[in-house]
Design a protein around this motif. Structure first.
Motif, mmCIF file in Angstrom:
data_model
loop_
_atom_site.group_PDB
_atom_site.id
_atom_site.type_symbol
_atom_site.label_atom_id
_atom_site.label_comp_id
_atom_site.label_asym_id
_atom_site.label_seq_id
_atom_site.Cartn_x
_atom_site.Cartn_y
_atom_site.Cartn_z
ATOM 1 N N GLU A 413 -5.139 -4.942 9.862
ATOM 2 C CA GLU A 413 -5.662 -4.574 8.551
ATOM 3 C C GLU A 413 -4.946 -3.314 8.080
ATOM 4 O O GLU A 413 -5.040 -2.260 8.700
ATOM 5 C CB GLU A 413 -7.168 -4.323 8.627
ATOM 6 N N ARG A 414 -4.208 -3.436 6.992
ATOM 7 C CA ARG A 414 -3.465 -2.300 6.462
ATOM 8 C C ARG A 414 -4.293 -1.560 5.429
ATOM 9 O O ARG A 414 -5.188 -2.118 4.779
ATOM 10 C CB ARG A 414 -2.158 -2.759 5.803
ATOM 11 N N GLU A 415 -3.987 -0.274 5.289
ATOM 12 C CA GLU A 415 -4.627 0.518 4.254
ATOM 13 C C GLU A 415 -4.180 0.002 2.889
ATOM 14 O O GLU A 415 -3.047 -0.446 2.718
ATOM 15 C CB GLU A 415 -4.242 1.995 4.408
ATOM 16 N N PRO A 416 -5.073 0.046 1.876
ATOM 17 C CA PRO A 416 -4.690 -0.442 0.544
ATOM 18 C C PRO A 416 -3.425 0.244 0.036
ATOM 19 O O PRO A 416 -3.303 1.468 0.107
ATOM 20 C CB PRO A 416 -5.903 -0.086 -0.322
ATOM 21 N N GLY A 417 -2.492 -0.559 -0.431
ATOM 22 C CA GLY A 417 -1.268 -0.022 -1.016
ATOM 23 C C GLY A 417 -0.158 0.237 -0.031
ATOM 24 O O GLY A 417 0.975 0.530 -0.439
ATOM 25 N N ASP A 418 -0.426 0.138 1.277
ATOM 26 C CA ASP A 418 0.623 0.395 2.261
ATOM 27 C C ASP A 418 1.640 -0.732 2.249
ATOM 28 O O ASP A 418 1.284 -1.915 2.317
ATOM 29 C CB ASP A 418 0.020 0.541 3.657
ATOM 30 N N GLU A 419 2.912 -0.358 2.176
ATOM 31 C CA GLU A 419 3.995 -1.335 2.175
ATOM 32 C C GLU A 419 5.061 -0.881 3.159
ATOM 33 O O GLU A 419 5.221 0.305 3.424
ATOM 34 C CB GLU A 419 4.609 -1.470 0.778
ATOM 35 N N GLY A 420 5.821 -1.847 3.681
ATOM 36 C CA GLY A 420 6.898 -1.513 4.594
ATOM 37 C C GLY A 420 6.809 -2.292 5.883
ATOM 38 O O GLY A 420 6.332 -3.424 5.908
ATOM 39 N N ASP A 421 7.266 -1.685 6.965
ATOM 40 C CA ASP A 421 7.294 -2.330 8.267
ATOM 41 C C ASP A 421 5.883 -2.757 8.683
ATOM 42 O O ASP A 421 4.948 -1.967 8.599
ATOM 43 C CB ASP A 421 7.868 -1.356 9.304
ATOM 44 N N PRO A 422 5.712 -4.025 9.124
ATOM 45 C CA PRO A 422 4.367 -4.477 9.540
ATOM 46 C C PRO A 422 3.764 -3.618 10.642
ATOM 47 O O PRO A 422 2.548 -3.546 10.773
ATOM 48 C CB PRO A 422 4.617 -5.910 10.026
ATOM 49 N N LYS A 423 4.610 -2.980 11.442
ATOM 50 C CA LYS A 423 4.125 -2.111 12.505
ATOM 51 C C LYS A 423 4.220 -0.640 12.123
ATOM 52 O O LYS A 423 4.094 0.238 12.971
ATOM 53 C CB LYS A 423 4.909 -2.363 13.792
ATOM 54 N N GLY A 424 4.448 -0.371 10.847
ATOM 55 C CA GLY A 424 4.589 0.999 10.385
ATOM 56 C C GLY A 424 3.270 1.741 10.365
ATOM 57 O O GLY A 424 2.198 1.177 10.586
ATOM 58 N N PRO A 425 3.307 3.047 10.081
ATOM 59 C CA PRO A 425 2.091 3.870 10.108
ATOM 60 C C PRO A 425 1.098 3.480 9.021
ATOM 61 O O PRO A 425 1.444 2.837 8.025
ATOM 62 C CB PRO A 425 2.628 5.296 9.874
ATOM 63 N N ASP A 426 -0.148 3.882 9.227
ATOM 64 C CA ASP A 426 -1.173 3.805 8.187
ATOM 65 C C ASP A 426 -1.181 5.139 7.444
ATOM 66 O O ASP A 426 -1.076 6.208 8.050
ATOM 67 C CB ASP A 426 -2.555 3.563 8.790
ATOM 68 N N ILE A 427 -1.321 5.062 6.116
ATOM 69 C CA ILE A 427 -1.388 6.267 5.277
ATOM 70 C C ILE A 427 -2.766 6.329 4.640
ATOM 71 O O ILE A 427 -3.178 5.395 3.947
ATOM 72 C CB ILE A 427 -0.291 6.257 4.192
ATOM 73 N N LEU A 428 -3.484 7.423 4.887
ATOM 74 C CA LEU A 428 -4.810 7.633 4.321
ATOM 75 C C LEU A 428 -4.760 8.843 3.397
ATOM 76 O O LEU A 428 -4.196 9.884 3.754
ATOM 77 C CB LEU A 428 -5.855 7.845 5.415
ATOM 78 N N LEU A 429 -5.364 8.702 2.226
ATOM 79 C CA LEU A 429 -5.331 9.753 1.214
ATOM 80 C C LEU A 429 -6.734 10.258 0.922
ATOM 81 O O LEU A 429 -7.700 9.495 0.961
ATOM 82 C CB LEU A 429 -4.704 9.236 -0.086
ATOM 83 N N SER A 430 -6.818 11.536 0.610
ATOM 84 C CA SER A 430 -8.055 12.132 0.106
ATOM 85 C C SER A 430 -7.707 12.932 -1.138
ATOM 86 O O SER A 430 -6.772 13.743 -1.123
ATOM 87 C CB SER A 430 -8.685 13.051 1.153
ATOM 88 N N GLY A 431 -8.448 12.674 -2.232
ATOM 89 C CA GLY A 431 -8.167 13.344 -3.487
ATOM 90 C C GLY A 431 -7.207 12.584 -4.370
ATOM 91 O O GLY A 431 -6.848 13.073 -5.456
ATOM 92 N N LEU A 432 -6.781 11.374 -3.945
ATOM 93 C CA LEU A 432 -5.822 10.586 -4.713
ATOM 94 C C LEU A 432 -6.055 9.117 -4.404
ATOM 95 O O LEU A 432 -6.255 8.738 -3.255
ATOM 96 C CB LEU A 432 -4.385 10.981 -4.348
ATOM 97 N N ASP A 433 -6.031 8.297 -5.472
ATOM 98 C CA ASP A 433 -6.161 6.852 -5.332
ATOM 99 C C ASP A 433 -4.898 6.178 -5.826
ATOM 100 O O ASP A 433 -4.024 6.813 -6.437
ATOM 101 C CB ASP A 433 -7.370 6.336 -6.124
ATOM 102 N N LEU A 434 -4.792 4.864 -5.590
ATOM 103 C CA LEU A 434 -3.626 4.121 -6.071
ATOM 104 C C LEU A 434 -3.498 4.216 -7.584
ATOM 105 O O LEU A 434 -2.393 4.300 -8.116
ATOM 106 C CB LEU A 434 -3.722 2.661 -5.633
ATOM 107 N N ILE A 435 -4.631 4.171 -8.273
ATOM 108 C CA ILE A 435 -4.668 4.402 -9.725
ATOM 109 C C ILE A 435 -5.621 5.566 -9.944
ATOM 110 O O ILE A 435 -6.781 5.516 -9.539
ATOM 111 C CB ILE A 435 -5.151 3.155 -10.490
ATOM 112 N N TYR A 436 -5.118 6.634 -10.599
ATOM 113 C CA TYR A 436 -5.926 7.848 -10.701
ATOM 114 C C TYR A 436 -5.815 8.407 -12.113
ATOM 115 O O TYR A 436 -4.727 8.467 -12.701
ATOM 116 C CB TYR A 436 -5.429 8.893 -9.688
#
Length: 691
Positions: A413-436
Motif C-alpha cells: 500500500e503506497r502513500e497517496p501520490g507516491d510515484e516511482g520505484d515500486p520498492k521506493g520509499p514512502d513519503i508522508l507530509l504534514s501541513g501539505l496535501d496533494l491539492i492545497y
C-alpha cells in the motif's frame, strides 16, 4: 523448255534437287506432328468435387491444373468467444473454404485413372491399412454454442493436401481456418446431435491421388448445461475410493457460450471456487464417506444435479499429518504470520517440519509459540511445506489448499501520490496535501520518508518549487523528520511542489503537490484555534482555549505568545535559531507539586528515571523544561501532528488546530512519543491511556 531439260540433265542440278526434296519431306512430317501436339487436351487429375468445383474459391497449389480450397482462419481453440477477424488459409484474407471436417479417416485412391470412385484402401509402408488423418473433435462433449473448433492431424507427412470438404448433417458447410494456430471453425445446428463428415483429398508422392473420411457426432444445445471434470477423474463412475484427502476439479455452468458459477456442495456445505477464472474447486475430504453434489441454476433454468460418493481412507504412507491454516491470499502487509504443525498420532516430536519461502529460497524458522512469520517481497511469494521422518514418505501438501505451493501476493500500500520505484520509499507530509489551497504566501510543512524496511531516511529528501529550489527554505532535520518553508508565487503562477526521497539502494519516490494561492486584500486571512494544557501535572482546566485571527505570515509562536499575554502568563524563550517555549509562569499556575500528578503516570515515569531521581526540581508557580523529570517540557502539535520544528518556523493556515501541551517524559504521555525521534532507551511508543 529446252533450258529446263538441260538443267535437269545436269549432274550438279540433280544433286541439289535431291537435297531439296529431302528437306521438304522432313518439313512436311514435322508440321503435322507439332499441330497435333498443340491440339492434345491437358491431362487433368480427377476432381472429386465434380460439378461443385465452380462453387468454391480455389487457388493454385503446384500448377495451373491443381486447385485447393481456401482455408479461412478460425478462433483460438476451446474459447467460446466471438472473433470477427478470422482469416482464411491458402489465399487472400477473407475467403472461406468448402469444408468436410472430422475425424480419423480411412484412405482411398481416387485419382489414378483406375478407380475414380475412390474404392481402394491406402496402405502404409508395412502394407497395413491405416487412417490418413484425425480431427480433435470430442464426440463426448456437449456444446453450448453452435460452433465446433478443432484441428486436423495428418498422418502421412509426404502426402500433399489438395482440398478438404466438410458436411454437417448431410449438408456441405464452409469452415474457417486459422493458419497460425491450425484451428478450424465449423458452424453446427442448434438442439440436435450433429453428424460431421470430414473428407480430405491428397496427392501422393508418386503423383496419384487418394482421400480419407471421418465421421463424428456432436450434440449442440442452447439449454443450460453443467460441465465438470470429476466424471473424467473417476473414469465415468459415480463412486470412488481415494487415499488422498484433497480433490481438485472444475465445475461450471454454460449457456450459449457463456460460463456461470455452478453450485458445489461437499457433505451438505456449499464450496466456493478457488479460482473464478476457470471455476476450479479444491476440497478437503473427511475420512470415510463424502458426498459431492454438482448442480446450479441461472435465470430460472436449473441443471440436474450430479452426485459423487467419495470414500477417503488414508494410505499406509500417510500417517504423517499436517495441520495449518495457511492458504493463498493477497495482503498489503509486509509480514505474514501463519500456523503449521506436523505429527504422527498427535506426536510432533517424531516428525521433521520444514517451511520454505521458495521465491527467495529461504527456510522460515518457527516462532516460540509454533507459528511462522515471513517477510514478503512485493508481488508473489511462494511457500512449500515438507514433513518427514525416517519411516514414511515426505508429506508436501498444504491442508487448507490441497496444493504443494501456497502463494501470497504482497500488494504494498503506497502513500497517496507516491510515484516511482515500486520498492521506493514512502513519503508522508504534514501541513501539505496533494491539492492545497491557502491565503498565506508562505507555506510550512514537514516531510517524513521511510524506506521499504521502515527505516527513516531524512538525509535524502529534496524539495522543489516549479522545478527549482528558489523560494524553498530548509528549516530543521532530526533523525526522522525534515521541515521546510516555501515562499509561494502570488502572481497567479501555478505552485507545483515536488518532494523526492531516495533510499540507500538508490530507489526513488516522488510526490507532486499543487498549491493554489488565493490571496486577499483583507488583513485577516482566517482563523486558527489555540489550546494549551498541563493535564500531566494535574491541571485539568485548559490554560488557553481560544480562536485567533490570522495575519499574513503569523507563526505558531506569534499566536501562542499573543494569547499567553492575553491570559496573563509570562513566557520564557530560550531558542537560539528559533522560538523555544522553555517556561511559562503566572495565570492559573499555582500549587504545582508531585502530589497532583496522576498516580499511574507518575509510576511510569519513576519506572524510567528511577525512584532516586523522582521527583526532580520543580516550581510551584511556573512550569517548564526539566520540571519533575529529565524528559519534561512544552511541545506543540498542528492538526494532531507534532512537528519537530520551532514554533517560529510554522506559519499558520486558516482552520489550523494548534495544541500546546506539557509532557513529563519525552512526549510519551501526550501521544508524541515518536515526535522527538526516541527516548534514551530507544523507545518511540506512547503510553496508554494518555493524559
Amino acid at each position: 523448255m529446252e533450258r529446263l531439260r538441260r538443267f535437269l540433265e545436269n549432274s550438279k542440278s540433280k544433286k541439289w534437287i535431291s537435297r531439296g526434296i529431302a528437306v521438304f519431306a522432313i518439313i512436311c512430317l514435322i508440321i503435322p506432328s507439332v499441330a497435333a501436339l498443340g491440339m492434345q487436351p491437358e491431362a487433368l487429375p480427377d476432381n472429386p468435387m465434380g460439378e461443385a468445383e465452380t462453387e468454391h474459391s480455389a487457388v493454385p497449389l503446384n500448377s495451373t491444373n491443381e486447385v485447393i480450397p481456401q482455408y479461412p482462419e478460425g478462433l483460438a481453440d476451446g474459447q467460446d468467444k466471438e472473433n470477427d477477424d478470422a482469416t482464411p488459409q491458402g489465399g487472400e484474407e477473407g475467403d472461406d473454404i468448402k469444408n468436410g471436417n472430422n475425424g480419423g479417416s480411412s484412405g482411398t485412391d481416387d485419382g489414378d485413372g483406375e478407380n475414380p470412385n475412390g474404392d481402394n484402401r491406402t496402405k502404409d509402408d508395412t502394407g497395413k491399412e491405416g487412417a490418413l488423418f484425425e480431427t480433435s473433435i470430442d464426440p463426448h462433449n456437449t456444446l453450448s454454442i453452435n460452433r465446433v473448433d478443432f484441428t486436423i492431424k495428418h498422418f502421412k507427412e509426404d502426402y500433399k493436401v489438395r482440398k478438404i470438404e466438410f458436411t454437417v448433417n448431410g449438408k456441405e458447410k464452409d469452415a474457417k481456418h486459422n493458419k497460425e494456430t491450425g484451428i478450424y471453425e465449423l458452424e453446427l445446428e442448434w438442439n440436435k446431435v450433429n453428424t460431421i463428415l470430414t473428407k480430405v483429398y491428397y496427392t501422393k508422392p508418386d503423383g496419384t491421388s487418394c482421400s480419407g473420411e471421418e465421421s463424428k457426432e456432436v450434440e449442440v444445445t442452447n439449454r443450460l448445461i453443467l460441465k465438470e471434470t470429476l466424471g473424467t477423474q473417476f473414469s465415468g463412475e459415480n463412486e470412488k475410493v481415494v487415499t488422498e484427502p484433497h480433490l481438485t476439479f472444475i465445475a461450471v455452468l454454460e449457456k450459449e457460450g457463456r460460463q456461470y458459477q455452478a453450485k458445489v456442495t461437499l457433505n451438505g456445505k456449499e464450496v466456493k471456487p478457488s479460482s473464478t477464472e476457470n471455476y476450479e474447486y479444491s476440497v478437503t475430504l473427511s475420512e470415510g464417506e463424502n458426498e459431492i453434489i454438482l448442480g446450479g441454476s441461472f435465470n430460472g433454468e436449473t441443471v440436474d444435479n450430479v452426485k459423487y460418493s467419495v470414500r477417503y481412507q488414508k494410505a499406509k504412507n500417510m500417517e504423517i499429518e499436517i495441520e495449518s491454516d495457511f492458504n493463498d491470499t493477497v495482503t498489503e502487509e509486509e509480514y505474514i504470520t501463519f500456523y503449521a504443525r506436523a505429527s504422527i498420532d498427535g506426536d510432533e516430536s517424531k516428525v521433521n517440519l520444514e517451511i520454505l519461502q521458495s521465491n527467495i529460497d529461504e527456510v522460515i524458522e518457527p516462532n516460540e509459540d509454533g507459528s511462522y512469520t515471513a517477510k514478503l517481497e512485493i508481488g508473489e511469494n511462494t511457500f512449500r511445506i515438507k514433513a518427514w521422518d525416517s519411516e514414511h514418505d515426505p508429506v508436501t501438501i498444504w491442508p487448507a489448499s490441497g496444493k504443494e505451493v501456497v502463494t501470497v501476493t504482497y500488494e504494498r500500500e503506497r502513500e497517496p501520490g507516491d510515484e516511482g520505484d515500486p520498492k521506493g520509499p514512502d513519503i508522508l507530509l504534514s501541513g501539505l496535501d496533494l491539492i492545497y489551497h491557502t491565503k498565506q504566501p508562505t507555506l510550512s510543512f514537514s516531510v517524513i520518508a521511510k524506506d521499504i524496511n521502515g527505516k527513516y531516511i531524512p538525509d535524502n529528501i529534496e524539495v522543489y518549487l516549479n522545478g527549482r529550489t528558489d523560494g524553498v527554505s530548509y528549516k530543521w532535520k532530526d533523525g526522522k523528520e525534515v521541515g521546510f518553508a516555501v515562499q509561494l508565487h502570488t502572481d497567479g503562477t501555478d505552485n507545483i511542489i515536488l518532494i523526492s526521497a531516495t533510499d540507500d539502494e538508490g530507489r526513488t519516490t516522488k510526490k507532486r503537490c499543487t498549491v493554489y494561492y488565493e490571496g486577499t486584500n483583507d488583513p485577516v486571512l482566517g482563523m486558527a484555534h489555540i489550546t494549551m494544557d498541563a493535564k500531566t501535572v494535574g491541571i485539568n482546566t485548559p490554560l488557553i482555549d481560544e480562536d485567533i485571527e490570522l495575519k499574513e505570515g503569523m507563526t505558531v509562536a506569534e499566536a501562542v505568545m499573543a494569547l499567553l499575554d492575553k491570559y496573563g502568563y509570562e513566557a520564557e524563550d530560550t531558542g537560539k535559531d528559533g522560538f523555544y517555549l522553555a517556561r511559562i509562569s503566572g495565570g492559573a499556575l499555582s500549587g504545582l507539586s508531585p502530589d497532583r500528578i496522576p498516580a499511574d503516570l507518575a509510576a511510569l515515569v519513576i519506572e524510567r528515571v528511577g525512584e532516586e531521581n523522582w521527583p526532580g526540581d520543580y516550581y510551584s508557580d511556573s512550569l517548564g523544561e526539566f520540571d519533575f523529570s529529565q524528559g519534561s517540557g512544552w511541545m506543540y502539535h498542528v492538526n494532531g501532528h507534532y512537528p519537530n520544528l520551532s514554533m517560529s518556523d510554522w506559519v499558520l493556515q486558516d482552520g489550523d488546530e494548534v495544541g500546546v501541551r506539557f509532557t513529563l517524559y519525552y512526549g510519551k504521555d501526550i501521544g508524541a512519543g515518536d515526535a522527538m525521534g526516541k527516548d534514551p532507551g530507544g523507545d518511540t511508543s506512547n503510553w496508554s491511556p494518555g493524559w
